[in-house]
Design a protein around this motif. Structure first.
Motif, short mmCIF file in Angstrom:
data_model
loop_
_atom_site.label_atom_id
_atom_site.label_comp_id
_atom_site.label_asym_id
_atom_site.label_seq_id
_atom_site.Cartn_x
_atom_site.Cartn_y
_atom_site.Cartn_z
N VAL A 70 0.84 -1.20 0.00
CA VAL A 70 0.00 0.00 0.00
C VAL A 70 0.87 1.25 0.00
O VAL A 70 0.62 2.20 -0.76
N ALA A 71 1.91 1.26 0.85
CA ALA A 71 2.79 2.43 0.92
C ALA A 71 3.51 2.66 -0.41
O ALA A 71 3.63 3.81 -0.87
N SER A 72 3.97 1.59 -1.04
CA SER A 72 4.66 1.73 -2.33
C SER A 72 3.73 2.24 -3.41
O SER A 72 4.11 3.10 -4.22
N GLN A 73 2.51 1.73 -3.46
CA GLN A 73 1.56 2.18 -4.47
C GLN A 73 1.16 3.64 -4.26
O GLN A 73 1.02 4.39 -5.22
N LYS A 74 1.00 4.05 -3.00
CA LYS A 74 0.69 5.47 -2.72
C LYS A 74 1.85 6.37 -3.13
O LYS A 74 1.65 7.44 -3.70
N ALA A 75 3.08 5.91 -2.83
CA ALA A 75 4.26 6.69 -3.20
C ALA A 75 4.36 6.80 -4.72
O ALA A 75 4.67 7.88 -5.25
N ALA A 76 4.10 5.71 -5.43
CA ALA A 76 4.15 5.73 -6.90
C ALA A 76 3.12 6.70 -7.45
O ALA A 76 3.41 7.49 -8.35
N GLU A 77 1.93 6.68 -6.89
CA GLU A 77 0.86 7.59 -7.35
C GLU A 77 1.25 9.04 -7.09
O GLU A 77 1.07 9.91 -7.94
N GLY A 78 1.82 9.29 -5.91
CA GLY A 78 2.26 10.65 -5.58
C GLY A 78 3.35 11.14 -6.51
O GLY A 78 3.34 12.31 -6.92
N MET A 79 4.30 10.27 -6.84
CA MET A 79 5.38 10.66 -7.75
C MET A 79 4.82 11.01 -9.13
O MET A 79 5.25 11.98 -9.74
N GLY A 83 4.81 14.82 -11.28
CA GLY A 83 5.52 14.96 -12.55
C GLY A 83 6.63 13.95 -12.75
O GLY A 83 7.33 13.99 -13.76
N PHE A 84 6.84 13.06 -11.83
CA PHE A 84 7.86 12.02 -11.96
C PHE A 84 7.21 10.73 -12.46
O PHE A 84 7.19 9.70 -11.79
N LYS A 85 6.68 10.82 -13.68
CA LYS A 85 5.91 9.70 -14.23
C LYS A 85 6.76 8.45 -14.42
O LYS A 85 6.31 7.34 -14.12
N THR A 86 7.97 8.60 -14.91
CA THR A 86 8.82 7.43 -15.14
C THR A 86 9.21 6.78 -13.82
O THR A 86 9.12 5.56 -13.66
N LEU A 87 9.62 7.60 -12.86
CA LEU A 87 10.01 7.07 -11.55
C LEU A 87 8.81 6.46 -10.83
O LEU A 87 8.90 5.38 -10.25
N GLY A 88 7.66 7.13 -10.92
CA GLY A 88 6.44 6.60 -10.32
C GLY A 88 6.01 5.30 -10.97
O GLY A 88 5.59 4.36 -10.29
N ALA A 90 8.03 3.18 -12.43
CA ALA A 90 9.00 2.16 -12.01
C ALA A 90 8.67 1.64 -10.62
O ALA A 90 8.72 0.44 -10.36
N LEU A 91 8.32 2.55 -9.71
CA LEU A 91 7.95 2.14 -8.36
C LEU A 91 6.66 1.32 -8.39
O LEU A 91 6.52 0.34 -7.66
N ASP A 92 5.74 1.67 -9.25
CA ASP A 92 4.51 0.90 -9.43
C ASP A 92 4.85 -0.52 -9.90
O ASP A 92 4.26 -1.50 -9.43
N HIS A 93 5.79 -0.62 -10.84
CA HIS A 93 6.22 -1.92 -11.34
C HIS A 93 6.83 -2.75 -10.20
O HIS A 93 6.55 -3.95 -10.07
#
Length: 151
Positions: A70-79, A83-88, A90-93
């Motif tokens: 849950v924390a990783s998915q929230k962080a990915a969404e926030g990124m 504007g950090f779509k690529t990094l977000g 990657a974290l989603d992946h």
């Protein structure tokens, strides 16, 4: 290892094989643990401890791993929103791969725990059957003794 050395070793092995009329088994010498008796011994309390540890790992990991997901998915969404779509992405992946790995571990621990519970029950049933069979034999023996006039 050099190619020539490899060829030499193959040749020596072939010579040993052709000159020998017996089979060679690879094993450790007795004084190094490779004797007649194995060194692996397990009793019911050992198996129960492994089963309990697998159950506890399954229970705890299921609960705590979900927090990480849950924390990783929230962080990915926030990124992604920042504007950090690529990094977000990657974290989603990574979070998705995490879910796959968690499922694998949970399946394995459940399988271990369930198998040991089943084995314990099966062996308990075997004990009851054996005890019943042995007591039946002694009852049968008493009947033969009584009929023969020894009792």
């Amino acid at each position: 290892m050099a190619w020539d050395e490899w060829e030499q070793l193959k040749g020596e092995a072939l010579e040993r094989q052709q000159s020998s009329a017996h089979m060679q088994l690879n094993q450790l010498p007795t004084d190094q643990g490779g004797g007649q008796q194995g060194d692996l011994r397990v009793n019911q309390s050992d198996l129960a401890a492994v089963g309990n540890a697998a159950y506890e790992l399954h229970r705890d990991f299921e609960r705590y791993s979900d927090h990480a997901r849950v924390a990783s998915q929230k962080a990915a969404e926030g990124m992604k929103k920042q504007g950090f779509k690529t990094l977000g992405g990657a974290l989603d992946h990574v979070a998705e791969r995490w879910i796959d790995q968690v499922r694998s571990l949970l399946d394995a621990t459940a399988h271990i725990s369930n198998h040991l519970d089943y084995t314990k029950g099966a062996h308990a049933g075997d004990e009851v059957y054996i005890a019943g069979t042995i007591s039946s034999i002694s009852t049968l023996d008493e009947g033969f003794d009584h009929r023969a006039g020894t009792h």
